[in-house]
Design a protein around this motif. Structure first.
Motif, mmCIF file in Angstrom:
data_model
loop_
_atom_site.group_PDB
_atom_site.id
_atom_site.type_symbol
_atom_site.label_atom_id
_atom_site.label_comp_id
_atom_site.label_asym_id
_atom_site.label_seq_id
_atom_site.Cartn_x
_atom_site.Cartn_y
_atom_site.Cartn_z
ATOM 1 N N GLY A 93 -16.791 -49.482 -35.520
ATOM 2 C CA GLY A 93 -17.496 -50.110 -36.814
ATOM 3 C C GLY A 93 -18.248 -51.416 -36.104
ATOM 4 O O GLY A 93 -19.319 -51.451 -36.501
ATOM 5 N N PHE A 94 -17.897 -52.103 -35.333
ATOM 6 C CA PHE A 94 -18.396 -53.282 -34.572
ATOM 7 C C PHE A 94 -19.599 -53.055 -34.038
ATOM 8 O O PHE A 94 -20.805 -53.671 -34.162
ATOM 9 C CB PHE A 94 -17.458 -54.084 -33.643
ATOM 10 C CG PHE A 94 -18.013 -55.477 -33.199
ATOM 11 C CD1 PHE A 94 -18.336 -56.464 -34.028
ATOM 12 C CD2 PHE A 94 -18.853 -55.141 -32.043
ATOM 13 C CE1 PHE A 94 -18.971 -57.601 -33.590
ATOM 14 C CE2 PHE A 94 -19.299 -56.586 -31.493
ATOM 15 C CZ PHE A 94 -19.233 -57.527 -32.284
ATOM 16 N N ALA A 95 -19.447 -51.765 -33.211
ATOM 17 C CA ALA A 95 -20.599 -51.173 -32.366
ATOM 18 C C ALA A 95 -21.717 -50.730 -33.429
ATOM 19 O O ALA A 95 -22.910 -51.084 -33.169
ATOM 20 C CB ALA A 95 -20.151 -49.911 -31.581
ATOM 21 N N LEU A 96 -21.659 -50.213 -34.487
ATOM 22 C CA LEU A 96 -22.435 -49.768 -35.468
ATOM 23 C C LEU A 96 -23.253 -51.147 -36.368
ATOM 24 O O LEU A 96 -24.390 -51.307 -36.253
ATOM 25 C CB LEU A 96 -22.235 -49.067 -36.471
ATOM 26 C CG LEU A 96 -23.062 -48.411 -37.701
ATOM 27 C CD1 LEU A 96 -23.815 -47.455 -37.003
ATOM 28 C CD2 LEU A 96 -22.105 -47.760 -38.898
ATOM 29 N N GLU A 97 -22.382 -52.043 -36.332
ATOM 30 C CA GLU A 97 -22.958 -53.469 -36.879
ATOM 31 C C GLU A 97 -23.753 -53.782 -36.009
ATOM 32 O O GLU A 97 -24.666 -54.467 -36.413
ATOM 33 C CB GLU A 97 -21.587 -54.177 -37.256
ATOM 34 C CG GLU A 97 -20.783 -53.956 -38.534
ATOM 35 C CD GLU A 97 -21.201 -54.023 -39.745
ATOM 36 O OE1 GLU A 97 -22.092 -55.310 -39.870
ATOM 37 O OE2 GLU A 97 -21.362 -53.219 -40.613
ATOM 38 N N VAL A 98 -23.456 -54.075 -34.572
ATOM 39 C CA VAL A 98 -24.498 -54.696 -33.735
ATOM 40 C C VAL A 98 -25.815 -54.030 -33.867
ATOM 41 O O VAL A 98 -26.990 -54.409 -33.867
ATOM 42 C CB VAL A 98 -23.836 -54.442 -32.560
ATOM 43 C CG1 VAL A 98 -24.864 -54.952 -31.305
ATOM 44 C CG2 VAL A 98 -22.754 -55.535 -32.229
#
Length: 277
Positions: free
Chosen positions: A97-102
């Motif tokens: 999820g964090f990778a997608l947010e970045v």
């Protein structure tokens, strides 16, 4: 503190109810179990709505939310509301999820406008917990509702469609959005799949695809509340807030499929999943 409640909710002994009362009682217990399954998500989003935009005691809002999320997660692990294996899966949800947010913030799909010490590449670290909350909900619901899956597609096929769904969140900005093609593939894969659950003392069932859609819808509602509070904003919401486009419902439903696939591979969950030979 939750042990007596959980023991009561998972007690499957027969209840002698009048036929006219049973639907209402089962609906009530189903609602209670759903609320209990949303424990992490509920506490986290409550903090999101309660923490002022200016932060607390001089600490920026994003940093406070990260501390709250970590505290909730640690408490659930300490209280044995989640196992270490489940914690590892939730950590994976946080990472993807964090990778997608970045990626999405870098290309301007949405933004986190406020300052925070724990922002990395323009994204506050707490954001991954919004995805982890979905995984936590599915894990908790599996236990409380005694979920069993019938006619689950073969794991390699389910994993492939889950990976393609995730990849499409990145690639559709460059080579076209294949969301509906992937949705059609998922429809074919899960067309016969049924989820069996126990609201009270009797088994009920529904198509698993309906469960994906309903979960995606409630996440879309939560996303509208999050943007209303200004935690993050889409470009069209920078001047004045507006409802998140309904197309995000389909995106969240597909993300739920991906999350479900990860949860379904946990050892204790896999034992309750029927895959036709």
């Amino acid at each position: 503190m939750l042990a007596p409640l959980d023991a009561h909710l998972t007690d499957a002994r027969p209840r002698h109810l009048r036929p006219a009362h049973r639907p209402l009682v089962e609906l009530f217990y189903f609602g209670i179990k759903e609320a209990r399954a949303c424990l992490f998500a509920g506490l986290f989003f409550l903090a999101m709505f309660c923490v002022p935009r200016a932060g607390l005691l001089g600490i920026p809002r994003y940093d406070v939310l990260l501390a709250v999320a970590l505290a909730i997660q640690a408490w659930m692990l300490y209280a044995r509301l989640e196992t270490w294996d489940e914690m590892k899966a939730i950590g994976l949800f946080h990472a993807v999820g964090f990778a997608l947010e970045v990626f999405k913030t870098q290309i301007g799909s949405w933004s986190y406008p406020d300052f925070g010490y724990t922002k990395l590449l323009g994204v506050p670290l707490f954001s991954g917990f919004m995805y982890a909350a979905i995984g936590s909900y599915i894990i908790q619901a599996w236990r409380l509702l005694d979920l069993r899956i019938r006619h689950h597609p073969p794991y390699p096929m389910a994993a492939t469609i889950a990976i393609l769904i995730y990849v499409n969140f990145y690639t559709h900005h460059y080579i076209g959005d294949y969301r509906w093609y992937l949705a059609a593939c998922a429809l074919g894969l899960y067309a016969r799949t049924t989820v069996i659950f126990r609201p009270l003392d009797r088994d009920r069932q529904m198509p698993l695809l309906l469960g994906f859609m309903l979960t995606g819808f409630f996440i879309w509602i939560a996303e509208n509340l999050g943007t209303l509070m200004g935690v993050w904003r889409y470009p069209n919401q920078l001047g004045a807030w507006s409802v998140v486009h309904v197309s995000k419902w389909s995106a969240w439903s597909l993300l739920v499929i991906m999350t479900f696939t990860i949860v379904a591979n946990l050892k204790h969950v896999k034992a309750r999943v029927h895959v036709p030979a």
